[in-house]
Design an enzyme around this catalytic site. Structure first.
Site, mmCIF file in Angstrom:
data_model
loop_
_atom_site.group_PDB
_atom_site.id
_atom_site.type_symbol
_atom_site.label_atom_id
_atom_site.label_comp_id
_atom_site.label_asym_id
_atom_site.label_seq_id
_atom_site.Cartn_x
_atom_site.Cartn_y
_atom_site.Cartn_z
ATOM 1 N N ASP B 99 35.986 44.422 26.460
ATOM 2 C CA ASP B 99 36.576 43.416 27.358
ATOM 3 C C ASP B 99 36.343 43.869 28.800
ATOM 4 O O ASP B 99 37.166 44.551 29.403
ATOM 5 C CB ASP B 99 38.065 43.244 27.067
ATOM 6 C CG ASP B 99 38.587 41.925 27.617
ATOM 7 O OD1 ASP B 99 37.827 41.224 28.322
ATOM 8 O OD2 ASP B 99 39.757 41.591 27.344
ATOM 9 N N ILE B 100 35.189 43.481 29.324
ATOM 10 C CA ILE B 100 34.765 43.963 30.640
ATOM 11 C C ILE B 100 34.769 42.849 31.686
ATOM 12 O O ILE B 100 34.834 43.119 32.865
ATOM 13 C CB ILE B 100 33.376 44.637 30.567
ATOM 14 C CG1 ILE B 100 32.266 43.656 30.120
ATOM 15 C CG2 ILE B 100 33.412 45.821 29.594
ATOM 16 C CD1 ILE B 100 30.856 44.217 30.241
ATOM 17 N N LYS B 101 34.656 41.585 31.253
ATOM 18 C CA LYS B 101 34.705 40.430 32.173
ATOM 19 C C LYS B 101 33.813 40.616 33.394
ATOM 20 O O LYS B 101 34.205 40.289 34.509
ATOM 21 C CB LYS B 101 36.147 40.134 32.599
ATOM 22 C CG LYS B 101 37.061 39.691 31.436
ATOM 23 C CD LYS B 101 38.404 39.177 31.934
ATOM 24 C CE LYS B 101 39.311 38.716 30.806
ATOM 25 N NZ LYS B 101 39.816 39.809 29.943
ATOM 26 N N ARG B 102 32.605 41.131 33.209
ATOM 27 C CA ARG B 102 31.680 41.287 34.326
ATOM 28 C C ARG B 102 30.996 39.949 34.627
ATOM 29 O O ARG B 102 30.949 39.051 33.770
ATOM 30 C CB ARG B 102 30.622 42.349 34.017
ATOM 31 C CG ARG B 102 31.159 43.739 33.644
ATOM 32 C CD ARG B 102 32.116 44.332 34.654
ATOM 33 N NE ARG B 102 32.396 45.745 34.404
ATOM 34 C CZ ARG B 102 33.614 46.269 34.341
ATOM 35 N NH1 ARG B 102 34.698 45.526 34.477
ATOM 36 N NH2 ARG B 102 33.769 47.570 34.151
ATOM 37 N N THR B 127 32.762 40.662 27.092
ATOM 38 C CA THR B 127 33.255 39.433 27.703
ATOM 39 C C THR B 127 32.639 39.312 29.106
ATOM 40 O O THR B 127 32.391 40.323 29.770
ATOM 41 C CB THR B 127 34.795 39.433 27.824
ATOM 42 O OG1 THR B 127 35.214 40.565 28.595
ATOM 43 C CG2 THR B 127 35.450 39.500 26.457
#
Lengths: 292, 292
Positions: B99-102, B127
């Site tokens: 879950d990095i949402k980059r 993500t």
């Protein structure tokens, strides 16, 4: 306040630019890159490259902006080089904008904010992504208040596809406007009680120089917001098209100057740091038409 | 394909859940947290905590989702613990969703994608944040194709303020719809040629369980997209309200089960991993009404 320190340095040096420290092994001088076989060796090469650049840049540019992706790509060893780069730049008196573009639910954003704008990473500013809404930005703003730090919120980015979402027309409080303007107004509001003595807020906005008309419109909407403006150089924007009150970023144009004319011929690969200095001075000259 | 491995594990275990490995020292058993004074000691505590949890969870849940912020917060030592957590979970046969949402311009997104979905971090899925548009997602999709990996794109997030941008009505190709639906349609299109034998695409969507009506609408619009659904537990959503074809995340509800009834009384602090297992089995039972 971080914003006052930044703007004072910009005015003092007569230089509204920030150098992106986005190290790529494939464009680094061979004597640094050739032995970088492991993650640890790559991280060492990056740190050595950055230190040499900082040594040639600290007295002519106000700030550096390391893009964390180019460090994170080398695992924890790369993150170590990132942290050491930030510390080295700070020691030399540079303002550090951590280009991290984080954005998450409040408890998670808090973990990012306290680490990046606190002692673990030590950045003066972080960039943040607004897609999850205001409650995802609030932990960053809280830390800005507590520790006199700042952020730049993505409003209108410099990439070719930025318009796909950001330019969509939305109905915001009964008024029709592009999404990026709606985000701009949110950023303005969030920064209203954080305006420093130099006239700008701790809460800044990312607005690509590749979209001059949009940036000038945003300048009218948010007069107290400093713009972090990427896209200068490679993408062909002219200084005259950049909005006043911007800090203009160049990354490859400066740190890879040794790979292209006229710096290549003048400095050679071994003179990469001197080449970066010369390119940074040329950029400063070009940007003197801007009002800070 | 990563999506087929994930869906097969979900079906095989009869369990559409993923456990969020979001370690917080303040909620960890004292015997682990009390000596964590330095970043390095904190990282060691986190890794020990995670390994104990993974040992109790690998045979009953299909996947884990470490939220990188809770590791990044502890500097490079934390990132090392993140990488070691991913490796340990993989060794036990778990699917790992980072879950990095980059989200960034293409050259930067490429650095993130190759590292996180490649050998440096070794995640099966990452993500990603769509605010910068399709060209910021493409480097991830390219790596998904080359290495049989997957991503989950933020569409409608679970936080209270998610609607501020995501629910704005936009005009997308002449049709009026909320922004999140427009993002959903983009995600659907990007994933159309990456559909696996289990019927789902490598390109998934994050849709919070806290917005059941929106999730069900998105389910109609994007029937071949697996939903990564955060917000279960703490925020009070009921299983019956969750869209079919979701993998439901719980973080604190599982990994901090030892801090609340009835698990606290049954297992005590020292039994935190057994408490997590019991809570994960209760969650599985609750979610049996969902179709995978």
């Amino acid at each position: 306040m971080a914003i006052d320190e930044l703007v004072r340095r910009m005015r003092g040096l007569g230089n509204p630019s920030v150098i992106g420290l986005d190290p790529r092994l494939e464009s680094m001088p061979r004597h640094l890159a050739e032995n970088a076989k492991t993650l640890s060796e790559a991280a060492d090469a990056i740190l050595e490259f950055n230190k040499a650049l900082i040594d040639e840049l600290w007295d002519i540019v106000p700030a550096v902006k390391p893009q964390i992706a180019f460090y994170e790509a080398y695992g924890w060893q790369g993150i170590k080089a990132y942290i050491e780069t930030v510390a080295y730049a700070k020691k030399k008196g540079l303002i550090v904008i951590g280009d991290i573009k984080r954005g998450d639910i409040a408890s998670t954003a808090q973990a990012y904010a306290e680490a990046h704008l606190g002692p673990v990473y030590g950045e003066d500013f972080s960039t943040v992504n607004p897609y999850m809404g205001e409650d995802s930005l609030e932990p960053f703003i809280k830390v800005c208040k507590e520790r006199s730090k700042g952020i730049f919120v993505l409003v209108k980015t410099s990439n070719p596809g930025s318009g796909q979402l950001q330019d969509l027309m939305v109905l915001s409080n009964g008024v029709q406007m592009p999404l990026y303007e709606s985000v701009g107004l949110m950023v303005k509001r969030l920064g209203e009680d954080l305006i420093g003595e130099c006239g700008y807020s701790e809460i800044g906005a990312v607005t690509g120089v590749t979209h001059p008309a949009q940036a000038k419109r945003l300048r009218e909407l948010m007069p107290r917001t400093l713009f972090l403006a990427p896209g200068y150089g490679a993408q062909g924007a002219k200084a005259i098209d950049i909005a006043d009150g911007s800090i203009v970023n160049s990354s490859r144009g400066i740190i890879e100057a040794h790979t292209r004319s006229p710096y290549k011929e003048r400095f050679g690969e071994a003179g990469f740091a001197k080449a970066a200095r010369a390119a940074a001075l040329d950029m400063r000259e070009d940007l003197l038409c801007l009002r800070i």
